[in-house]
Design an enzyme around this catalytic site. Structure first.
Site, PDB file in Angstrom:
ATOM      1  N   ARG A 213      50.957  54.595 -36.943  1.00 42.48           N
ATOM      2  CA  ARG A 213      52.274  54.342 -37.542  1.00 42.48           C
ATOM      3  C   ARG A 213      53.227  53.733 -36.507  1.00 42.48           C
ATOM      4  O   ARG A 213      53.100  53.988 -35.307  1.00 42.48           O
ATOM      5  CB  ARG A 213      52.897  55.648 -38.054  1.00 42.48           C
ATOM      6  N   LYS A 247      54.159  63.024 -38.340  1.00 45.82           N
ATOM      7  CA  LYS A 247      54.670  63.196 -39.701  1.00 45.82           C
ATOM      8  C   LYS A 247      54.086  64.431 -40.386  1.00 45.82           C
ATOM      9  O   LYS A 247      54.795  65.180 -41.056  1.00 45.82           O
ATOM     10  CB  LYS A 247      54.356  61.943 -40.525  1.00 45.82           C
ATOM     11  N   ARG A 328      49.630  48.365 -40.300  1.00 45.83           N
ATOM     12  CA  ARG A 328      48.872  49.577 -40.654  1.00 45.83           C
ATOM     13  C   ARG A 328      48.232  49.421 -42.031  1.00 45.83           C
ATOM     14  O   ARG A 328      47.087  49.835 -42.239  1.00 45.83           O
ATOM     15  CB  ARG A 328      49.812  50.776 -40.597  1.00 45.83           C
ATOM     16  N   HIS A 351      46.323  60.641 -43.076  1.00 44.87           N
ATOM     17  CA  HIS A 351      46.877  61.017 -44.377  1.00 44.87           C
ATOM     18  C   HIS A 351      46.359  62.399 -44.761  1.00 44.87           C
ATOM     19  O   HIS A 351      45.193  62.731 -44.512  1.00 44.87           O
ATOM     20  CB  HIS A 351      46.478  60.009 -45.452  1.00 44.87           C
ATOM     21  N   TYR A 361      48.307  52.245 -49.413  1.00 46.35           N
ATOM     22  CA  TYR A 361      47.889  51.499 -48.229  1.00 46.35           C
ATOM     23  C   TYR A 361      46.723  50.544 -48.459  1.00 46.35           C
ATOM     24  O   TYR A 361      46.627  49.515 -47.799  1.00 46.35           O
ATOM     25  CB  TYR A 361      47.516  52.472 -47.099  1.00 46.35           C
TER      26      TYR A 361
END
Length: 410
Positions: A213, A247, A328, A351, A361
């Site tokens: 990211r 994240k 990404r 993820h 994505y």
């Protein structure tokens, strides 16, 4: 005979005083709600064009007093509530989050800032959101409502108003937002080849070929990069968030990196050493991999400008149409085109489940999806040899082993 010249009827118990004010040309209703420490009356006074309106006004004030609403709250506006929330109600959040919330809240202030809090209704909110939806994306409309809801929720918690009318407003659909996209295989190769002369090249290579990211790339430090291990690896353990954490828990991962990325990072280290020598005592020395010429970390705007500057060297892409996070997206799509399972891709990019990988994505890079046609060609070309042919019973006629044709009903 006018209403004010009539003899007023006898007041009911607890109604308080009601009289006509000639100077104000209004009916005035008063009621004693308490006594202070010195025994002095604490009064609430309401005004209205009619006697009943004045009584209703004082009743609202008394009810607010009994509910603990602070004095002067009846004069507060939506602007006051939003400003209060932005100043005191956000808690510990990133500077970028503060800026984003201020931007979104500005829409609320522009649209409803002068409306009194106590007169704000769901109809006000829905009309405001409907107008906003004419020029903003659905995501922006929802985000604006969320900030508005937080501000009014805080006002309710502080007893400034009795209920949160924003919570009950329906969020309309806005304009279609810009969808993220992926570089095609050809475009990706062009970017890798033609941006080599740009200082942003190592950032582009690592982002596209490792799938980190942008917030993780900007926080990456050299002590989390091992170019001499077998295989060379990057420890994705930090981000630019206030907490420094990634994240999600699954985002904290250690990734092997391809040879091209290893070479790009070795180049980046040499270039940074040259920057350090030129900067001398001005060098910041933060330990970050991707920095400005004096060693300070890059912010999102730095990365965006530099990325688009590098893409101007690639004729097959329009630099203005691309953003750094789409490197990404390209990583995910290139892995998918290469045959990687979605579970593998989700694990690599951090993820928490495969749905985000698939819905957001992964972009189909092939112009035509051949899978179904290829399978059905093979299926239709098979010969039925005997009744025991191992086929799904749905497609077999009982007892004869022939493929059943579809009826008119499909």
């Amino acid at each position: 005979m006018t209403e004010q010249s009539k003899k007023p009827p006898r007041r009911s118990r607890g109604e308080g005083g009601v009289y006509w004010n000639e100077k104000r040309q209004r009916w005035v209703a008063t009621r004693v709600v308490a006594y202070d420490d010195r025994g002095k009356e604490v009064r609430k006074t309401g005004y209205g064009k009619s006697r009943s309106a004045a009584i209703d006004a004082v009743r609202r004030l008394v009810r607010a007093y009994e509910n603990g609403v602070p004095p002067g709250a009846e004069k507060l506006t939506v602007r006051d509530a939003v400003d209060d929330w932005l100043r005191y109600g956000q808690g510990q959040v990133d500077e970028s989050t503060v800026k984003t919330r201020a931007y979104l809240s500005a829409h609320v202030v522009d649209g409803l800032g002068d409306v009194l809090l106590r007169k704000l209704t769901t109809k006000h909110v829905e009309a405001f959101l409907a107008e906003l939806a004419k020029t903003r994306s659905t995501r922006t409309v929802a985000d604006v409502k969320a900030q508005f809801n937080s501000a009014i929720k805080r006002a309710v918690a502080r007893d400034l108003i009795e209920r949160n009318v924003v919570e009950f407003a329906v969020t309309p659909r806005g304009r279609a937002g810009r969808k993220s996209k992926s570089l095609t295989e050809r475009q990706a190769l062009d970017v890798l080849e033609l941006t080599k002369g740009h200082w942003m090249y190592p950032y582009i290579v690592v982002s596209m070929l490792v799938g980190i990211r942008t917030e993780e790339m900007r926080a990456l430090t050299w002590n989390h990069v091992d170019l001499d291990s077998n295989p060379p690896a990057i420890e994705v353990w930090r981000s630019v968030r206030t907490s420094g954490d990634t994240k999600t828990k699954k985002s904290r991962r250690t990734l092997a990196i391809p040879d091209v990325a290893v070479q790009a990072l070795r180049r980046r280290r040499r270039e940074q050493e040259a920057d350090r020598a030129r900067a001398g005592s001005d060098w910041a020395g933060t330990g970050h991999v991707f920095t400005a010429s004096v060693g300070t970390p890059l912010d999102a705007a730095n990365v965006r400008r530099a990325f688009r500057s590098a893409l101007k060297l690639v004729p097959s892409v329009d630099a203005k149409e691309w953003t750094p996070p789409e490197l990404r997206h390209s990583f995910v799509s290139l892995m998918s085109a290469g045959g990687a399972a979605v579970e593998q891709i989700a694990h690599v990019v951090g993820h928490s489940d495969t749905s985000t990988t698939e819905r957001i994505y992964r972009h189909e890079l092939r112009p035509v999806i051949h899978t179904g046609a290829t399978f059905m060609n093979e299926f239709a070309g098979m010969e039925v040899v005997n009744p025991e042919w191992h086929m799904d019973p749905l497609f077999k006629m009982p007892g004869n082993g022939q493929v059943r044709q579809a009826d008119d009903g499909g």
